[in-house]
Design a protein around this motif. Structure first.
Motif, PDB file in Angstrom:
ATOM      1  N   GLU A 201      -7.649  -5.766   3.687  1.00 32.74           N
ATOM      2  CA  GLU A 201      -7.845  -5.231   2.341  1.00 32.74           C
ATOM      3  C   GLU A 201      -9.188  -5.613   1.729  1.00 32.74           C
ATOM      4  OE1 GLU A 201      -4.548  -4.544   0.132  1.00 32.74           O
ATOM      5  OE2 GLU A 201      -3.291  -4.468   1.924  1.00 32.74           O
ATOM      6  N   THR A 202      -9.788  -6.707   2.199  1.00 34.38           N
ATOM      7  CA  THR A 202     -11.070  -7.072   1.617  1.00 34.38           C
ATOM      8  C   THR A 202     -12.132  -6.043   1.988  1.00 34.38           C
ATOM      9  OG1 THR A 202     -11.583  -8.428   3.511  1.00 34.38           O
ATOM     10  CG2 THR A 202     -10.657  -9.558   1.595  1.00 34.38           C
ATOM     11  N   SER A 203     -11.962  -5.368   3.112  1.00 41.95           N
ATOM     12  CA  SER A 203     -12.970  -4.372   3.491  1.00 41.95           C
ATOM     13  C   SER A 203     -12.977  -3.223   2.493  1.00 41.95           C
ATOM     14  CB  SER A 203     -12.744  -3.868   4.914  1.00 41.95           C
ATOM     15  OG  SER A 203     -11.632  -3.020   4.973  1.00 41.95           O
ATOM     16  N   LEU A 204     -11.874  -3.011   1.766  1.00 40.36           N
ATOM     17  CA  LEU A 204     -11.825  -1.946   0.766  1.00 40.36           C
ATOM     18  C   LEU A 204     -12.655  -2.297  -0.462  1.00 40.36           C
ATOM     19  CD1 LEU A 204      -8.035  -0.993   0.754  1.00 40.36           C
ATOM     20  CD2 LEU A 204      -9.889   0.169   1.932  1.00 40.36           C
ATOM     21  N   GLU A 205     -12.772  -3.611  -0.734  1.00 40.04           N
ATOM     22  CA  GLU A 205     -13.474  -4.014  -1.944  1.00 40.04           C
ATOM     23  C   GLU A 205     -14.975  -3.851  -1.841  1.00 40.04           C
ATOM     24  OE1 GLU A 205     -12.154  -7.979  -2.800  1.00 40.04           O
ATOM     25  OE2 GLU A 205     -10.089  -7.228  -2.852  1.00 40.04           O
ATOM     26  N   GLU A 206     -15.509  -3.948  -0.635  1.00 35.74           N
ATOM     27  CA  GLU A 206     -16.960  -3.919  -0.495  1.00 35.74           C
ATOM     28  C   GLU A 206     -17.516  -2.575  -0.113  1.00 35.74           C
ATOM     29  OE1 GLU A 206     -18.878  -6.927   1.658  1.00 35.74           O
ATOM     30  OE2 GLU A 206     -18.035  -8.525   0.445  1.00 35.74           O
ATOM     31  N   GLU A 207     -16.639  -1.583   0.155  1.00 37.38           N
ATOM     32  CA  GLU A 207     -17.190  -0.362   0.721  1.00 37.38           C
ATOM     33  C   GLU A 207     -17.888   0.508  -0.314  1.00 37.38           C
ATOM     34  OE1 GLU A 207     -13.907   1.418   2.645  1.00 37.38           O
ATOM     35  OE2 GLU A 207     -12.856   1.828   0.794  1.00 37.38           O
ATOM     36  N   SER A 208     -18.514   1.565   0.184  1.00 39.27           N
ATOM     37  CA  SER A 208     -19.265   2.472  -0.678  1.00 39.27           C
ATOM     38  C   SER A 208     -18.428   2.921  -1.867  1.00 39.27           C
ATOM     39  CB  SER A 208     -19.677   3.721   0.103  1.00 39.27           C
ATOM     40  OG  SER A 208     -20.633   3.402   1.074  1.00 39.27           O
ATOM     41  N   PHE A 209     -19.045   3.045  -3.016  1.00 40.20           N
ATOM     42  CA  PHE A 209     -18.488   3.564  -4.269  1.00 40.20           C
ATOM     43  C   PHE A 209     -17.596   2.583  -5.016  1.00 40.20           C
ATOM     44  CE2 PHE A 209     -18.606   7.245  -1.293  1.00 40.20           C
ATOM     45  CZ  PHE A 209     -19.776   7.805  -1.780  1.00 40.20           C
ATOM     46  N   SER A 210     -17.075   1.524  -4.326  1.00 38.61           N
ATOM     47  CA  SER A 210     -16.103   0.682  -5.008  1.00 38.61           C
ATOM     48  C   SER A 210     -16.756  -0.062  -6.168  1.00 38.61           C
ATOM     49  CB  SER A 210     -15.424  -0.270  -4.032  1.00 38.61           C
ATOM     50  OG  SER A 210     -16.395  -0.979  -3.321  1.00 38.61           O
ATOM     51  N   ASP A 211     -18.064  -0.343  -6.090  1.00 45.78           N
ATOM     52  CA  ASP A 211     -18.751  -0.967  -7.226  1.00 45.78           C
ATOM     53  C   ASP A 211     -19.849  -0.050  -7.767  1.00 45.78           C
ATOM     54  OD1 ASP A 211     -20.476  -1.020  -5.155  1.00 45.78           O
ATOM     55  OD2 ASP A 211     -20.835  -3.174  -5.159  1.00 45.78           O
ATOM     56  N   GLY A 212     -19.764   1.226  -7.430  1.00 47.80           N
ATOM     57  CA  GLY A 212     -20.752   2.183  -7.920  1.00 47.80           C
ATOM     58  C   GLY A 212     -22.000   2.270  -7.054  1.00 47.80           C
ATOM     59  N   LEU A 213     -22.030   1.502  -5.952  1.00 46.01           N
ATOM     60  CA  LEU A 213     -23.185   1.532  -5.044  1.00 46.01           C
ATOM     61  C   LEU A 213     -22.747   1.995  -3.660  1.00 46.01           C
ATOM     62  CD1 LEU A 213     -24.808  -1.931  -5.911  1.00 46.01           C
ATOM     63  CD2 LEU A 213     -25.636   0.329  -6.617  1.00 46.01           C
ATOM     64  N   LEU A 214     -23.697   2.516  -2.892  1.00 44.05           N
ATOM     65  CA  LEU A 214     -23.420   2.815  -1.481  1.00 44.05           C
ATOM     66  C   LEU A 214     -23.373   1.497  -0.716  1.00 44.05           C
ATOM     67  CD1 LEU A 214     -25.889   5.806  -0.964  1.00 44.05           C
ATOM     68  CD2 LEU A 214     -23.467   5.896  -1.572  1.00 44.05           C
ATOM     69  N   GLU A 215     -22.656   1.483   0.386  1.00 40.14           N
ATOM     70  CA  GLU A 215     -22.551   0.248   1.160  1.00 40.14           C
ATOM     71  C   GLU A 215     -23.870  -0.075   1.866  1.00 40.14           C
ATOM     72  OE1 GLU A 215     -18.856  -1.473   3.598  1.00 40.14           O
ATOM     73  OE2 GLU A 215     -20.197  -0.310   4.847  1.00 40.14           O
TER      74      GLU A 215
ATOM     75  N   TRP B  92     -27.150   5.823  -9.013  1.00 41.21           N
ATOM     76  CA  TRP B  92     -28.037   4.727  -9.408  1.00 41.21           C
ATOM     77  C   TRP B  92     -28.160   4.669 -10.926  1.00 41.21           C
ATOM     78  CZ3 TRP B  92     -29.440   0.299  -8.051  1.00 41.21           C
ATOM     79  CH2 TRP B  92     -30.618  -0.307  -8.511  1.00 41.21           C
ATOM     80  N   ALA B  93     -28.331   5.829 -11.557  1.00 36.88           N
ATOM     81  CA  ALA B  93     -28.441   5.877 -13.026  1.00 36.88           C
ATOM     82  C   ALA B  93     -27.145   5.360 -13.654  1.00 36.88           C
ATOM     83  CB  ALA B  93     -28.743   7.296 -13.497  1.00 36.88           C
ATOM     84  N   ALA B  94     -26.008   5.760 -13.095  1.00 36.94           N
ATOM     85  CA  ALA B  94     -24.720   5.319 -13.646  1.00 36.94           C
ATOM     86  C   ALA B  94     -24.548   3.813 -13.466  1.00 36.94           C
ATOM     87  CB  ALA B  94     -23.569   6.079 -12.977  1.00 36.94           C
ATOM     88  N   TYR B  95     -25.021   3.299 -12.331  1.00 42.92           N
ATOM     89  CA  TYR B  95     -24.929   1.851 -12.059  1.00 42.92           C
ATOM     90  C   TYR B  95     -25.759   1.064 -13.073  1.00 42.92           C
ATOM     91  CZ  TYR B  95     -25.526  -2.608  -9.647  1.00 42.92           C
ATOM     92  OH  TYR B  95     -25.558  -3.939  -9.340  1.00 42.92           O
ATOM     93  N   LEU B  96     -27.024   1.494 -13.280  1.00 40.81           N
ATOM     94  CA  LEU B  96     -27.902   0.799 -14.225  1.00 40.81           C
ATOM     95  C   LEU B  96     -27.319   0.835 -15.636  1.00 40.81           C
ATOM     96  CD1 LEU B  96     -31.458   1.959 -13.080  1.00 40.81           C
ATOM     97  CD2 LEU B  96     -30.317  -0.232 -12.629  1.00 40.81           C
ATOM     98  N   ASN B  97     -26.776   1.978 -15.976  1.00 40.97           N
ATOM     99  CA  ASN B  97     -26.158   2.153 -17.276  1.00 40.97           C
ATOM    100  C   ASN B  97     -24.988   1.178 -17.459  1.00 40.97           C
ATOM    101  OD1 ASN B  97     -25.861   3.349 -19.730  1.00 40.97           O
ATOM    102  ND2 ASN B  97     -24.510   4.976 -18.970  1.00 40.97           N
ATOM    103  N   GLY B  98     -24.158   1.070 -16.413  1.00 37.83           N
ATOM    104  CA  GLY B  98     -23.022   0.153 -16.443  1.00 37.83           C
ATOM    105  C   GLY B  98     -23.473  -1.295 -16.570  1.00 37.83           C
ATOM    106  N   GLN B  99     -24.570  -1.644 -15.885  1.00 37.52           N
ATOM    107  CA  GLN B  99     -25.106  -3.019 -15.964  1.00 37.52           C
ATOM    108  C   GLN B  99     -25.535  -3.330 -17.391  1.00 37.52           C
ATOM    109  OE1 GLN B  99     -24.086  -4.136 -12.890  1.00 37.52           O
ATOM    110  NE2 GLN B  99     -26.009  -5.243 -12.657  1.00 37.52           N
ATOM    111  N   GLU B 100     -26.192  -2.333 -18.028  1.00 37.07           N
ATOM    112  CA  GLU B 100     -26.670  -2.512 -19.406  1.00 37.07           C
ATOM    113  C   GLU B 100     -25.500  -2.731 -20.342  1.00 37.07           C
ATOM    114  OE1 GLU B 100     -29.241   0.597 -21.129  1.00 37.07           O
ATOM    115  OE2 GLU B 100     -30.487   0.223 -19.350  1.00 37.07           O
ATOM    116  N   ILE B 101     -24.447  -1.917 -20.172  1.00 35.72           N
ATOM    117  CA  ILE B 101     -23.278  -2.053 -21.048  1.00 35.72           C
ATOM    118  C   ILE B 101     -22.654  -3.429 -20.866  1.00 35.72           C
ATOM    119  CG2 ILE B 101     -20.924  -1.200 -21.445  1.00 35.72           C
ATOM    120  CD1 ILE B 101     -22.087   1.621 -20.720  1.00 35.72           C
ATOM    121  N   ARG B 102     -22.544  -3.868 -19.605  1.00 34.10           N
ATOM    122  CA  ARG B 102     -21.949  -5.187 -19.352  1.00 34.10           C
ATOM    123  C   ARG B 102     -22.795  -6.295 -19.983  1.00 34.10           C
ATOM    124  NH1 ARG B 102     -19.738  -2.906 -14.837  1.00 34.10           N
ATOM    125  NH2 ARG B 102     -21.605  -3.081 -13.579  1.00 34.10           N
ATOM    126  N   ALA B 103     -24.127  -6.151 -19.867  1.00 38.08           N
ATOM    127  CA  ALA B 103     -25.025  -7.167 -20.428  1.00 38.08           C
ATOM    128  C   ALA B 103     -24.875  -7.238 -21.943  1.00 38.08           C
ATOM    129  CB  ALA B 103     -26.472  -6.854 -20.048  1.00 38.08           C
TER     130      ALA B 103
END
Ligand code: SAH
Length: 242
Positions: free
Chosen positions: A162-176, A223-234
């Motif tokens: 199951e840990t392999s599911l956490e790191e794969e593409s899209f799971s954190d908004g990034l490609l693997e 990438w734009a969505a990821y940066l946006n999410g980082q800004e919101i979290r910050a």
């Protein structure tokens, strides 16, 4: 509790198809999910079991009749499951949708053919239109198998590791990040040094960095969505300190 999938199709021979291979087939054998297939033809009209007619307003092709489609749909017990119509006009399927579906009781998938389904069925039965992508298939069967495969592999106990599911593409908004294995030297290309270092912190940094580079280069939208999410979290963390 099992995850129950029902399919309505004019081509029942297309199932289980890929859904019986490898981890999904094993998981179905273990009762983690179930699959039943309804042949739309059985609900067709008359001796010839007619399921389609020409489009109202004219034009090429044939449209699936609403009365036939609904007879098949209403023969199933919905049990709170989302009713999906595979359609190139639908919401593009994503990993987030797979996660949402996997958290529910199952799926009912209606596979279109010809020019598709009479709009009244989609409206009256509250069907969710889902697309596999911006291209046109000959029918919904391959699309149904793809969304079912990506949903079912997220169910507990299906993928095994199951840990392999956490790191794969899209799971954190990034490609693997890129993957490597043995041999360490192949066609004069070494495995990146850092991956052999045993330094887990460094390896994690390298992987995150590669994920970012790949995503920025290949998928400006993600990438734009990821940066946006980082800004919101910050900014949320800033608020907590105020
Ligand atoms: N004339 C329709 C396409 C019909 S293709 C249009 O232009 O929108 C026949 C069937 O294949 C559709 O009813 C749908 O069920 C399925 N299909 C085709 N492309 C698909 C896609 N990208 N995603 C999901 N289902 C698709």
């Amino acid at each position: 509790m099992a995850f129950d999938v029902s399919i309505i199709t004019l081509f029942p021979e297309a199932f289980p198809g890929l859904l019986d291979v490898s981890i999904l087939g094993r998981a179905r054998g273990e009762g983690r999910w179930s699959l039943d297939v309804t042949d739309l033809r059985a609900f067709g009209i008359g001796k010839h079991r007619k399921v389609d007619d020409p489009p109202a307003g004219g034009g090429a092709g044939l449209v699936m009749r609403p009365d036939v489609a609904v007879a098949a749909l209403d023969s199933l017990d919905r049990r709170g499951r989302p009713l999906i119509y595979l359609s190139p006009r639908g919401k593009p399927f994503t990993q987030a949708m797979a996660q949402e579906f996997a958290a529910g009781p199952g799926l009912i998938c209606f596979c279109g053919r010809f020019e598709g389904l009479d709009q009244r069925v989609i409206d009256r039965r509250g069907m969710i239109e889902v697309s596999l992508g911006d291209f046109v298939l000959a029918g919904g069967e391959a699309a149904a198998q793809a969304i079912i495969e990506s949903t079912v592999r997220l169910l507990p106990g299906v993928a095994g590791n199951e840990t392999s599911l956490e790191e794969e593409s899209f799971s954190d908004g990034l490609l693997e990040y890129p993957q490597y294995t043995l041999p360490r030297m192949w066609e004069n290309e070494p495995t990146p040094e850092v991956l052999l270092s045993g330094d887990h912190k460094k390896i994690a940094e390298w992987r995150l960095n590669r994920s970012k580079l790949l995503t920025e280069a290949r998928r400006p939208d993600l990438w734009a969505a990821y940066l946006n999410g980082q800004e919101i979290r910050a900014s949320e963390t800033d608020d907590e300190h105020d």
